[in-house]
Design an enzyme around this catalytic site. Structure first.
Site, PDB file in Angstrom:
ATOM      1  N   ARG A 603       0.829  -1.218   0.000  1.00 58.78           N
ATOM      2  CA  ARG A 603       0.000   0.000   0.000  1.00 58.78           C
ATOM      3  C   ARG A 603       0.864   1.270   0.000  1.00 58.78           C
ATOM      4  O   ARG A 603       0.588   2.237   0.703  1.00 58.78           O
ATOM      5  CB  ARG A 603      -0.941   0.027   1.212  1.00 58.78           C
ATOM      6  CG  ARG A 603      -1.876  -1.139   1.285  1.00 58.78           C
ATOM      7  CD  ARG A 603      -2.925  -1.122   0.179  1.00 58.78           C
ATOM      8  NE  ARG A 603      -3.731  -2.332   0.224  1.00 58.78           N
ATOM      9  CZ  ARG A 603      -3.495  -3.404  -0.550  1.00 58.78           C
ATOM     10  NH1 ARG A 603      -2.502  -3.399  -1.427  1.00 58.78           N
ATOM     11  NH2 ARG A 603      -4.255  -4.460  -0.479  1.00 58.78           N
ATOM     12  N   CYS A 652     -10.470  -0.018   3.709  1.00 60.88           N
ATOM     13  CA  CYS A 652      -9.813  -0.544   4.914  1.00 60.88           C
ATOM     14  C   CYS A 652      -9.129   0.583   5.677  1.00 60.88           C
ATOM     15  O   CYS A 652      -8.383   1.369   5.094  1.00 60.88           O
ATOM     16  CB  CYS A 652      -8.778  -1.604   4.532  1.00 60.88           C
ATOM     17  SG  CYS A 652      -9.569  -3.138   4.097  1.00 60.88           S
ATOM     18  N   GLU A 722      -4.083   2.592   7.220  1.00 60.07           N
ATOM     19  CA  GLU A 722      -3.820   2.462   5.781  1.00 60.07           C
ATOM     20  C   GLU A 722      -4.436   3.659   5.059  1.00 60.07           C
ATOM     21  O   GLU A 722      -3.871   4.218   4.121  1.00 60.07           O
ATOM     22  CB  GLU A 722      -4.466   1.170   5.269  1.00 60.07           C
ATOM     23  CG  GLU A 722      -4.382   1.004   3.775  1.00 60.07           C
ATOM     24  CD  GLU A 722      -4.920  -0.341   3.325  1.00 60.07           C
ATOM     25  OE1 GLU A 722      -4.586  -1.370   3.962  1.00 60.07           O
ATOM     26  OE2 GLU A 722      -5.682  -0.380   2.330  1.00 60.07           O
TER      27      GLU A 722
END
Ligand code: FAD
Length: 735
Positions: A603, A652, A722
């Site tokens: 990510r 998320c 995230e």
């Protein structure tokens, strides 16, 4: 060489090339024009004329020939592929000399004042409706009058440039020579060698030679027997050099058989960057000029001194090229000594290698001691603002003169904007951008952001922009850099939380059609703009039978966001697809970087963090039947529907710790359904926080903190977010 039907221009944003593009398009040639930096309104002018403006140097079809500006060398990586394909490549002057060989050419040559003279002559000839073609080496200040135009079977008026040697290829009918002084020291070793070039041009001129009265040019012209020779009056007082332009223009008109003496030259709009007044107030005047030779500097400074003798002369100078600065350092110093204070920008290299003997530091050594102490060297625009301050009081009136041919233009305009905004940088920012953005670009103040995110929380952006193209994006970024305004990128806002107090700088969103390109470039790859939706990429690939893109289907973002986040699902990541990404880097350059050279992780992509992802080449796994691809997409979508909530969220929230998923940990800690205000941990997927309607960013952030705290207590693990927080670091918010 046969006349081409289709040409590619490299460096078409330059002042010599853009008029050529207009001229060739007018001649019925299909023109594709590339530059890594076009400016407005030039770009829009070219597009409106039907020219295809390219944001990468790959034309739609291979051209019959390529024309490059002399600033792009023959061995440049922009040129090499065409040489390999045996497509002829010409410098601007080479091509023009060939293409216009059968025309009646009026060539204007000289070391100084060519562009203004040609600009004035062409403008005046149009006023009396003379029919002719022309190319001016600059743009008109009012942008109403095109700098290049084609007219069949008629005269061509052209500024012929001695700086790259292509002057030797022209055979004019009429030559108007303005002056001759030593310059372009990389090409000519003395004034004599430059003079030889002018003499040779006179001998190739078939009909008329026009020169300043009593000059050595006039003497050289007299040697040419059997040709008409006329003179124009020359005012030796350089501060009155405008009168010389006018006299030369009237004389050139005579040679063409046109009387220009009745034209009202007070209406002449002028040429951009030539004595352009950017601000005129009671106490301060700001002017920019292209002067980059000592003689030009003398003319400009002495003229300004004459106009406002009581204003202190603040000169901001950027030398152009190390070779010239080194060879003429003493002369530069002599002329600059007219300033009361000097402010230098580092020498503009113009493709030359750094040479300390041509640096501003070296030049300072030649200044008189009085001025040496009053000279600053700046590389940061805000230092110049701090030094000069806003509007000196009535006792300290000044004129700030920006002088040079490099890139100090943006400083000049930014300084005028800053002055107009009374030193308020956020106001100055929008003043600066007025007229620099194309009409398609949206720039708004105090724009709500919550409705632009999937979770729907957060405050306003102080400034918000949707640039219509990459040039406008660069202008926006340039403005942020100049005025020290922070900026943040936003895609679909599907992994983004905007704080309740919003963002105090500029938020940029790549939203228009320019950014949504999805096109196939070879058997199994796509070129995709950063504003394209992941879902659309997936659909395009499916229709074209390209497999490997299926996992993108349910991710609700854009390619830009997916590159920054290295978004992934079901075992695939965005960078599995990437062949290269083109970025706008923090220094303002655009660079195409191969995927293998990028710093990418879970990510994360370092280069998209610092820079702005513009477009990427994505490669497929291979060809497949589109029905099979469709089935695979359906399967993934079904899985996603079963495991993810459909309510407003930001995807998320936490990164997965090693070997365990964040969602599982949160669920195991009994946190499903935990809420703060209208923000709640999803029952379906515990790593999602939902906005049930009316949640604030503070609600979401408080809930994030509570979940973190509980996991730390129950498992000793620290969950890291995230999801990104616009313009802020999570460290400021996490407890
Ligand atoms: P934004 O959220 O707008 O921005 C994300 C970050 O990218 C920001 O830091 C922003 O500044 C930066 N950014 C945006 N554009 C650029 C650019 N051009 N250049 C440089 N930086 C840029 N993510 C997954 O990885 N896998 C999933 O399966 C997934 N499922 C999701 C499901 C739902 C329901 C939701 C709401 C989100 C999901 N996400 C998922 C998160 C999100 O969709 C992805 O991270 C997506 O790639 C973000 O793209 P965006 O355009 O919305 O970027």
């Amino acid at each position: 060489m046969k006349n081409p039907k289709r040409v590619l221009l490299l460096g078409a944003g330059g002042m010599g090339m853009a008029p050529l593009a207009l001229y060739l398009q007018g001649a019925g040639i299909q023109v594709e024009a590339y530059d890594d930096r076009f400016r407005e309104p030039l770009r829009s002018n070219l597009e409106n004329a039907g020219i295809h403006v390219l944001c990468d140097p790959t034309p739609l079809e291979n051209p019959d020939c390529v024309i490059r500006t002399s600033a792009i060398p023959q061995d440049s990586k922009l040129v090499k592929p065409w040489l390999t394909l045996e497509v002829p490549v010409f410098r601007r002057g080479e091509f023009l000399a060939h293409f216009t060989a059968k025309k009646n050419l009026l060539a204007v040559v000289g070391s100084h004042g060519k562009t203004t003279t040609v600009g004035m002559l062409c403008w005046a000839l149009r006023q009396v409706e003379f029919s002719f073609s022309y190319l001016v080496g600059g743009v008109y200040a009012d942008n109403q009058f095109p700098p290049g135009r084609f007219d069949k079977n008629s005269w061509l008026v052209l500024e012929v440039d001695e700086s790259d040697g292509t002057i030797d290829l022209f055979n004019p009918t009429i030559t108007l020579a303005l002056n001759c002084e030593w310059d372009h020291v990389d090409l000519y070793d003395s004034k004599e060698s430059m003079g030889d070039v002018f003499k040779a041009l006179f001998s190739r001129t078939s009909s008329n030679i026009i020169t300043p009265v009593g000059s050595e040019l006039s003497e050289w012209a007299q040697i040419e027997k059997g040709k008409k020779h006329s003179n124009f009056e020359l005012n030796e007082d350089l501060s009155r050099y405008h009168e010389n332009n006018l006299a030369a223009v009237i004389e050139a008109g005579h040679a063409l058989g046109v009387d220009l003496s009745e034209v009202d030259f007070d209406q002449f709009p002028g040429i951009a960057r030539r004595q352009s007044i950017l601000h005129q107030g009671e106490n301060r005047t700001i002017v920019e000029d292209y002067a980059h030779h000592p003689t030009e500097i003398n003319a400009f400074l002495s003229h300004r001194r004459l106009l406002l003798p009581k204003h202190s002369l603040q000169v901001v100078f950027q030398p152009h090229r190390f070779t010239r600065t080194q060879a003429m350092a003493e002369k530069f110093a002599d002329e600059l000594a007219q300033a009361d204070d000097l402010h230098f920008l580092p020498t503009y290299a113009a493709f030359e290698k750094f040479d300390p003997s041509g640096s501003v530091e070296n030049l300072i050594g030649y200044l008189p001691p009085r001025l040496r102490k009053r000279t600053n060297v700046f590389s940061d625009f805000s230092q110049l603002c701090d030094t000069l301050g806003v509007r000196p009081d009535v006792k300290h009136k000044d004129q700030v003169l920006f002088v040079g041919a490099g890139d100090l233009e943006k400083w000049a305009h930014a300084f005028a904007a800053w002055e107009n905004a009374n030193g308020q940088k956020l106001e100055a920012f929008s003043h600066f951008l007025t007229n620099k953005l194309s009409t398609g670009t949206i720039l708004k103040a105090d724009e709500p952001l919550a409705n632009k995110t999937t979770i729907g929380v957060g405050g306003l952006a102080r400034w918000y922009a949707e640039p219509a193209n990459s040039e406008d994006l660069r202008s926006l970024v340039e403005a942020c850099n100049l005025f020290n305004i922070s900026r943040a990128m936003m895609g679909r806002g599907s992994n983004l939380i905007v704080p309740d107090d919003g963002f105090g700088g500029l938020v940029i969103r790549l939203r228009g059609n320019f950014w949504k390109e999805i096109s196939s470039r070879s058997e199994n790859s796509l070129v995709v703009g950063a504003g394209a939706k992941l879902k659309d990429i997936c659909t395009f690939a499916c229709i074209n039978g390209l497999s490997g893109f299926e996992f993108l289907e349910g991710i609700p973002g854009t390619l830009g966001g997916a590159l920054r986040m290295n978004a992934g699902a079901m075992g695939w990541e965005t960078f599995d697809l990437v062949e290269w990404v083109s970025f706008l880097l923090p220094d303002g350059t655009i660079k195409e970087i191969p995927g293998t050279d990028l710093n990418v992780g879970y990510r994360y992509c370092r280069e998209a963090y610092d820079g702005i992802a513009l477009r990427a080449k994505l490669k497929s796994d291979g060809k497949s039947d589109h029905r099979e691809i469709r089935n695979a997409i359906e399967k993934l979508a079904k899985k996603r529907r079963a495991s993810q909530p459909r309510e407003a969220s930001a995807g998320c929230i936490f990164r997965n710790p090693e070997e365990v998923s964040a969602g599982w940990l949160i669920e195991q800690s009994g946190l499903k359904g935990e809420s703060e205000g209208a923000a709640v941990v999803s029952d379906k997927h515990a790593n999602f926080i939902l906005n049930q309607g009316g949640a604030t960013a503070d609600d979401v952030i408080s809930l994030i903190n509570r979940v973190r705290e509980r996991i730390r207590e129950s498992n000793g693990l620290i969950l890291e977010p995230e999801v990104t927080l616009m313009g802020k670091s999570w460290n400021e918010y996490l407890s």
